[in-house]
Enzyme design. Sequence first.
Site, short mmCIF file in Angstrom:
data_model
loop_
_atom_site.label_atom_id
_atom_site.label_comp_id
_atom_site.label_asym_id
_atom_site.label_seq_id
_atom_site.Cartn_x
_atom_site.Cartn_y
_atom_site.Cartn_z
N ASP A 1 15.77 50.93 -83.97
CA ASP A 1 16.83 50.72 -85.76
C ASP A 1 18.26 51.32 -85.02
O ASP A 1 18.95 50.70 -85.73
CB ASP A 1 16.07 52.04 -86.49
N ASP B 1 15.75 61.08 -75.37
CA ASP B 1 16.94 61.55 -75.92
C ASP B 1 18.66 61.40 -75.11
O ASP B 1 19.48 60.94 -76.46
CB ASP B 1 17.48 63.51 -76.07
N LYS C 1 10.00 60.37 -71.80
CA LYS C 1 10.46 61.91 -71.70
C LYS C 1 10.01 62.80 -70.74
O LYS C 1 9.16 63.17 -70.57
CB LYS C 1 10.64 62.18 -73.06
N ASP D 1 10.11 52.36 -81.19
CA ASP D 1 10.01 52.23 -83.08
C ASP D 1 12.24 52.89 -83.11
O ASP D 1 12.48 52.41 -84.11
CB ASP D 1 9.17 53.06 -83.42
N TYR E 1 0.71 56.36 -82.22
CA TYR E 1 0.83 55.53 -83.24
C TYR E 1 -0.75 55.78 -83.07
O TYR E 1 -1.23 55.34 -84.52
CB TYR E 1 1.28 54.61 -83.73
#
Length: 357
Positions: free
Chosen positions: A252, A224, A192, A248, A142
């Site tokens: 959620d 994943d 990852k 992020d 980001y």
Amino acid sequence: MTSHKIYVLPGDGIGPEVMQPAVAVMHKAAASAGVTLEVSEGLVGGVAIDATGTPLPAQTLAAAQASDAVLLGGVGGPKWDHLSMDQRPEKGLLGLRQGLGLFANLRPALLFAPLAEASSLKPELVVDLDILIIRELTGGIYFGEPRGVESRNNERVGFNTLVYAEHEIARIAKVGFELAQKRNGRLCSVDKANVLEVSQLWREVVSDGHKNFADVELSHMYVDNAAMQLVRAPKQFDVIVTGNMFGDILSDVAAMLTGSLGMLPSASLAASGLGLYEPVHGTAPDIAGQNKANPLATILSVAMLFRYSLDIPEAADAIESAVARVLDMGYRTPDIAGADKTLVGTVEMGELVMAQL
Ligand code: NAD
């Protein structure tokens, strides 16, 4: 008597409504714990734009920087939607996060047993769920440079950079180890590393940090798989630590395991120990001023404030237990209402928690 400086920023929409009971709970819990709070209040977001022309007045940032903890309601609303991006209320919150150096975002997913039916998963998978997701907040893709959209070979190409320096990984990993120590002693680092070099470095640096926290059980998981495990068997986790973008998304996912936006607290911490505490939800303009907002996310944010900035876990436990008892007794705001439950408003919910504290 120890005294702590708390800066309160009610903000916009339902912010002031949910803040009122939360501040009352904060005072009562502090008195029971034998600590004094110096509480002052300031302006951020839309109300700050209306009063001063800017979403983050210099005075607000300075007062926040001089506090031990900041408690925030929420910012934004349709009244300010026409403003340009850098004058909008949200800019006030971003500036606050940046100005306070908040690099660690803590999002607990705690399911209160009486609300199990609100989850999208089967109750047996989520009853007693208590996990904590720690998201790195100031680095990663980001913020990485270079970034942009440019023309290459006669077409537009968009690009961002996923970059983490060792010190950024080491400091967020340390937060993960320390919080795992205070909880059930298990930390899962999510990356990852099978595809990304930056994740391979992440994994190495987290493993290095583990040497100082031998009492914590460390595991690594690809993002994943972590997403899959969170909806398959979420109770396997205690603390998860991960980068900005993965965090992020996963926070959620974890939030929805508990079913309701009105119940979710959060904390963002700086290296100094200063923390910003706020409900995950926004300013809910659709119900603002109607005594319908659920104040529990903000009240539970106060519990986090006691736990992480003031280091008074007994006060945090007391607030969480009071909330659990009120839910057990069947009281609900409209957002979490169910059959056979007693519907109450924001003010009444706050009074019920106070009575149980
Ligand atoms: P929202 O979270 O404000 O509302 C989404 C839905 O959830 C609405 O139906 C609302 O009524 C409900 N809801 C939210 N909190 C509730 C509570 N405590 N009790 C009962 N119901 C609740 O999200 P949105 O509608 O996308 O955004 C509204 C405004 O809030 C926008 O201006 C947005 O920019 C802002 N916002 C601010 C923050 C923040 O300050 N951290 C976060 C998200 C959104």
